[in-house]
Design a protein around this motif. Structure first.
Motif, PDB file in Angstrom:
ATOM      1  N   ASP A   2     -36.006 -53.268  47.962  1.00 56.68           N
ATOM      2  CA  ASP A   2     -34.788 -53.884  48.445  1.00 56.68           C
ATOM      3  C   ASP A   2     -35.224 -54.954  49.449  1.00 56.68           C
ATOM      4  OD1 ASP A   2     -34.171 -52.757  51.444  1.00 56.68           O
ATOM      5  OD2 ASP A   2     -35.349 -51.359  50.236  1.00 56.68           O
ATOM      6  N   VAL A   3     -34.309 -55.843  49.815  1.00 60.41           N
ATOM      7  CA  VAL A   3     -34.650 -56.982  50.666  1.00 60.41           C
ATOM      8  C   VAL A   3     -35.235 -56.539  52.011  1.00 60.41           C
ATOM      9  CG1 VAL A   3     -33.665 -58.929  51.946  1.00 60.41           C
ATOM     10  CG2 VAL A   3     -32.992 -58.526  49.589  1.00 60.41           C
ATOM     11  N   SER A   4     -34.608 -55.579  52.671  1.00 59.77           N
ATOM     12  CA  SER A   4     -35.092 -55.187  54.001  1.00 59.77           C
ATOM     13  C   SER A   4     -36.480 -54.553  53.935  1.00 59.77           C
ATOM     14  CB  SER A   4     -34.100 -54.250  54.687  1.00 59.77           C
ATOM     15  OG  SER A   4     -33.951 -53.046  53.966  1.00 59.77           O
ATOM     16  N   SER A   5     -36.728 -53.745  52.936  1.00 57.87           N
ATOM     17  CA  SER A   5     -38.059 -53.140  52.790  1.00 57.87           C
ATOM     18  C   SER A   5     -39.110 -54.203  52.517  1.00 57.87           C
ATOM     19  CB  SER A   5     -38.060 -52.110  51.654  1.00 57.87           C
ATOM     20  OG  SER A   5     -37.225 -51.037  51.967  1.00 57.87           O
ATOM     21  N   PHE A   6     -38.756 -55.194  51.725  1.00 62.44           N
ATOM     22  CA  PHE A   6     -39.689 -56.282  51.425  1.00 62.44           C
ATOM     23  C   PHE A   6     -40.019 -57.071  52.694  1.00 62.44           C
ATOM     24  CE2 PHE A   6     -40.859 -60.542  50.075  1.00 62.44           C
ATOM     25  CZ  PHE A   6     -41.883 -60.252  49.187  1.00 62.44           C
ATOM     26  N   ILE A   7     -38.996 -57.359  53.491  1.00 58.07           N
ATOM     27  CA  ILE A   7     -39.229 -58.084  54.743  1.00 58.07           C
ATOM     28  C   ILE A   7     -40.181 -57.293  55.637  1.00 58.07           C
ATOM     29  CG2 ILE A   7     -38.171 -58.850  56.911  1.00 58.07           C
ATOM     30  CD1 ILE A   7     -35.618 -59.469  55.215  1.00 58.07           C
ATOM     31  N   LEU A   8     -39.882 -56.019  55.850  1.00 60.53           N
ATOM     32  CA  LEU A   8     -40.698 -55.205  56.759  1.00 60.53           C
ATOM     33  C   LEU A   8     -42.092 -54.928  56.217  1.00 60.53           C
ATOM     34  CD1 LEU A   8     -37.996 -52.679  58.005  1.00 60.53           C
ATOM     35  CD2 LEU A   8     -38.992 -54.598  59.274  1.00 60.53           C
ATOM     36  N   SER A   9     -42.216 -54.735  54.916  1.00 64.39           N
ATOM     37  CA  SER A   9     -43.516 -54.383  54.330  1.00 64.39           C
ATOM     38  C   SER A   9     -44.423 -55.579  54.054  1.00 64.39           C
ATOM     39  CB  SER A   9     -43.309 -53.637  53.012  1.00 64.39           C
ATOM     40  OG  SER A   9     -42.638 -52.440  53.228  1.00 64.39           O
ATOM     41  N   HIS A  10     -43.820 -56.728  53.734  1.00 63.42           N
ATOM     42  CA  HIS A  10     -44.647 -57.849  53.290  1.00 63.42           C
ATOM     43  C   HIS A  10     -44.507 -59.126  54.114  1.00 63.42           C
ATOM     44  CE1 HIS A  10     -45.979 -55.594  49.833  1.00 63.42           C
ATOM     45  NE2 HIS A  10     -44.731 -55.273  49.589  1.00 63.42           N
ATOM     46  N   LEU A  11     -43.297 -59.477  54.494  1.00 59.90           N
ATOM     47  CA  LEU A  11     -43.119 -60.743  55.203  1.00 59.90           C
ATOM     48  C   LEU A  11     -43.509 -60.666  56.674  1.00 59.90           C
ATOM     49  CD1 LEU A  11     -39.754 -62.138  53.783  1.00 59.90           C
ATOM     50  CD2 LEU A  11     -42.101 -62.618  53.043  1.00 59.90           C
ATOM     51  N   ASN A  12     -43.169 -59.561  57.335  1.00 60.88           N
ATOM     52  CA  ASN A  12     -43.356 -59.481  58.784  1.00 60.88           C
ATOM     53  C   ASN A  12     -44.787 -59.717  59.246  1.00 60.88           C
ATOM     54  OD1 ASN A  12     -40.758 -59.233  59.508  1.00 60.88           O
ATOM     55  ND2 ASN A  12     -40.901 -57.150  60.273  1.00 60.88           N
ATOM     56  N   ARG A  13     -45.741 -59.353  58.458  1.00 59.86           N
ATOM     57  CA  ARG A  13     -47.129 -59.542  58.899  1.00 59.86           C
ATOM     58  C   ARG A  13     -47.488 -61.023  59.035  1.00 59.86           C
ATOM     59  NH1 ARG A  13     -49.669 -56.568  53.865  1.00 59.86           N
ATOM     60  NH2 ARG A  13     -47.887 -57.032  52.580  1.00 59.86           N
ATOM     61  N   ASN A  14     -46.681 -61.898  58.453  1.00 61.69           N
ATOM     62  CA  ASN A  14     -46.940 -63.337  58.524  1.00 61.69           C
ATOM     63  C   ASN A  14     -45.916 -64.098  59.355  1.00 61.69           C
ATOM     64  OD1 ASN A  14     -49.241 -63.301  56.755  1.00 61.69           O
ATOM     65  ND2 ASN A  14     -47.805 -62.918  55.091  1.00 61.69           N
ATOM     66  N   LEU A  15     -45.060 -63.375  60.082  1.00 62.00           N
ATOM     67  CA  LEU A  15     -43.988 -64.027  60.827  1.00 62.00           C
ATOM     68  C   LEU A  15     -44.080 -63.771  62.325  1.00 62.00           C
ATOM     69  CD1 LEU A  15     -40.944 -63.140  58.523  1.00 62.00           C
ATOM     70  CD2 LEU A  15     -42.218 -65.301  58.616  1.00 62.00           C
ATOM     71  N   ILE A  16     -43.631 -64.756  63.080  1.00 61.50           N
ATOM     72  CA  ILE A  16     -43.455 -64.630  64.522  1.00 61.50           C
ATOM     73  C   ILE A  16     -41.959 -64.775  64.769  1.00 61.50           C
ATOM     74  CG2 ILE A  16     -43.914 -65.659  66.783  1.00 61.50           C
ATOM     75  CD1 ILE A  16     -46.507 -66.813  65.501  1.00 61.50           C
ATOM     76  N   TYR A  17     -41.367 -63.793  65.466  1.00 63.94           N
ATOM     77  CA  TYR A  17     -39.928 -63.804  65.734  1.00 63.94           C
ATOM     78  C   TYR A  17     -39.627 -64.412  67.092  1.00 63.94           C
ATOM     79  CZ  TYR A  17     -38.857 -60.816  61.752  1.00 63.94           C
ATOM     80  OH  TYR A  17     -38.693 -60.317  60.482  1.00 63.94           O
ATOM     81  N   LYS A  18     -38.601 -65.232  67.153  1.00 62.25           N
ATOM     82  CA  LYS A  18     -38.052 -65.732  68.398  1.00 62.25           C
ATOM     83  C   LYS A  18     -36.561 -65.391  68.355  1.00 62.25           C
ATOM     84  CE  LYS A  18     -37.382 -69.620  71.376  1.00 62.25           C
ATOM     85  NZ  LYS A  18     -37.310 -71.049  71.526  1.00 62.25           N
ATOM     86  N   LYS A  19     -36.132 -64.506  69.239  1.00 62.94           N
ATOM     87  CA  LYS A  19     -34.762 -63.999  69.189  1.00 62.94           C
ATOM     88  C   LYS A  19     -33.739 -65.098  69.458  1.00 62.94           C
ATOM     89  CE  LYS A  19     -35.763 -59.222  70.141  1.00 62.94           C
ATOM     90  NZ  LYS A  19     -35.287 -57.998  70.709  1.00 62.94           N
ATOM     91  N   VAL A  20     -32.630 -65.017  68.726  1.00 62.96           N
ATOM     92  CA  VAL A  20     -31.510 -65.916  68.964  1.00 62.96           C
ATOM     93  C   VAL A  20     -30.608 -65.271  70.009  1.00 62.96           C
ATOM     94  CG1 VAL A  20     -31.574 -66.960  66.663  1.00 62.96           C
ATOM     95  CG2 VAL A  20     -30.181 -64.936  67.037  1.00 62.96           C
ATOM     96  N   GLU A  21     -29.954 -66.086  70.797  1.00 62.07           N
ATOM     97  CA  GLU A  21     -29.042 -65.579  71.826  1.00 62.07           C
ATOM     98  C   GLU A  21     -27.639 -65.530  71.239  1.00 62.07           C
ATOM     99  OE1 GLU A  21     -29.481 -67.482  75.612  1.00 62.07           O
ATOM    100  OE2 GLU A  21     -31.648 -67.534  75.393  1.00 62.07           O
ATOM    101  N   GLU A  22     -27.411 -64.505  70.442  1.00 66.78           N
ATOM    102  CA  GLU A  22     -26.158 -64.381  69.718  1.00 66.78           C
ATOM    103  C   GLU A  22     -25.947 -62.922  69.339  1.00 66.78           C
ATOM    104  OE1 GLU A  22     -24.402 -65.863  65.394  1.00 66.78           O
ATOM    105  OE2 GLU A  22     -26.350 -66.566  66.051  1.00 66.78           O
ATOM    106  N   SER A  23     -24.700 -62.497  69.376  1.00 64.97           N
ATOM    107  CA  SER A  23     -24.354 -61.165  68.874  1.00 64.97           C
ATOM    108  C   SER A  23     -24.102 -61.274  67.371  1.00 64.97           C
ATOM    109  CB  SER A  23     -23.075 -60.662  69.547  1.00 64.97           C
ATOM    110  OG  SER A  23     -23.280 -60.503  70.922  1.00 64.97           O
ATOM    111  N   VAL A  24     -24.561 -60.273  66.630  1.00 67.13           N
ATOM    112  CA  VAL A  24     -24.339 -60.265  65.181  1.00 67.13           C
ATOM    113  C   VAL A  24     -23.837 -58.894  64.734  1.00 67.13           C
ATOM    114  CG1 VAL A  24     -26.102 -62.038  64.731  1.00 67.13           C
ATOM    115  CG2 VAL A  24     -26.718 -59.621  64.574  1.00 67.13           C
ATOM    116  N   LEU A  25     -23.129 -58.903  63.625  1.00 63.38           N
ATOM    117  CA  LEU A  25     -22.710 -57.676  62.951  1.00 63.38           C
ATOM    118  C   LEU A  25     -23.659 -57.431  61.791  1.00 63.38           C
ATOM    119  CD1 LEU A  25     -18.925 -58.529  62.777  1.00 63.38           C
ATOM    120  CD2 LEU A  25     -19.864 -56.528  63.934  1.00 63.38           C
ATOM    121  N   ILE A  26     -23.896 -56.166  61.482  1.00 63.01           N
ATOM    122  CA  ILE A  26     -24.670 -55.852  60.279  1.00 63.01           C
ATOM    123  C   ILE A  26     -23.913 -54.824  59.447  1.00 63.01           C
ATOM    124  CG2 ILE A  26     -26.925 -56.412  61.252  1.00 63.01           C
ATOM    125  CD1 ILE A  26     -27.386 -53.331  61.500  1.00 63.01           C
TER     126      ILE A  26
END
Length: 130
Positions: A2-26
């Motif tokens: 699924d998309v979230s598992s793919f992000i956490l398992s494969h994409l995250n190792r190549n990404l640097i996160y910079k948090k946005v200053e915004e509230s979000v719903l999930i």
């Protein structure tokens, strides 16, 4: 994957996160509720912002695949909690299911998009030299 598992398992190792200053719903799709992937969407959203809301009073969006197109009253009933306007200060929402995003956008009055859009907004690719 699924998309979230793919992000956490494969994409995250190549990404640097910079948090946005915004509230979000999930919204976690029902298809993930009884899987090990449940909760991944929230993990990802928390990498992107410090203000994540998951409306627990909305267990299911009621769209049920494409059924929401043909029986919109099910979707409307499932999302009646949005009429309380509890999340009026939150501008956008994220999920990982296009049918859920359609129904949530319509009944919440807020655009719901793929979690990939938020990840794309708040990340950059790691430099190979680091």
């Amino acid at each position: 994957y699924d998309v979230s598992s793919f992000i956490l398992s494969h994409l995250n190792r190549n990404l640097i996160y910079k948090k946005v200053e915004e509230s979000v719903l999930i919204h976690e799709p029902c298809s993930l509720k009884n899987t090990s992937a449940y909760g991944n969407l929230k993990k990802i959203a928390n990498l992107c912002t410090d203000s994540v809301f998951e409306p627990f009073e909305i267990e299911c969006c009621g769209f049920a695949g494409d059924k929401g197109f043909f029986e919109p009253e099910v979707n409307e009933s499932a999302l009646r909690a949005f009429k309380e306007n509890k999340y009026s200060g939150v501008k956008r929402g994220f999920s990982q299911s296009l049918p859920c995003e359609v129904g949530l956008s319509f009944y919440s009055g807020k655009p719901y998009r793929s979690i990939l859009k938020l990840v794309n907004e708040c990340t950059e690719v790691k430099n190979d030299n680091s």
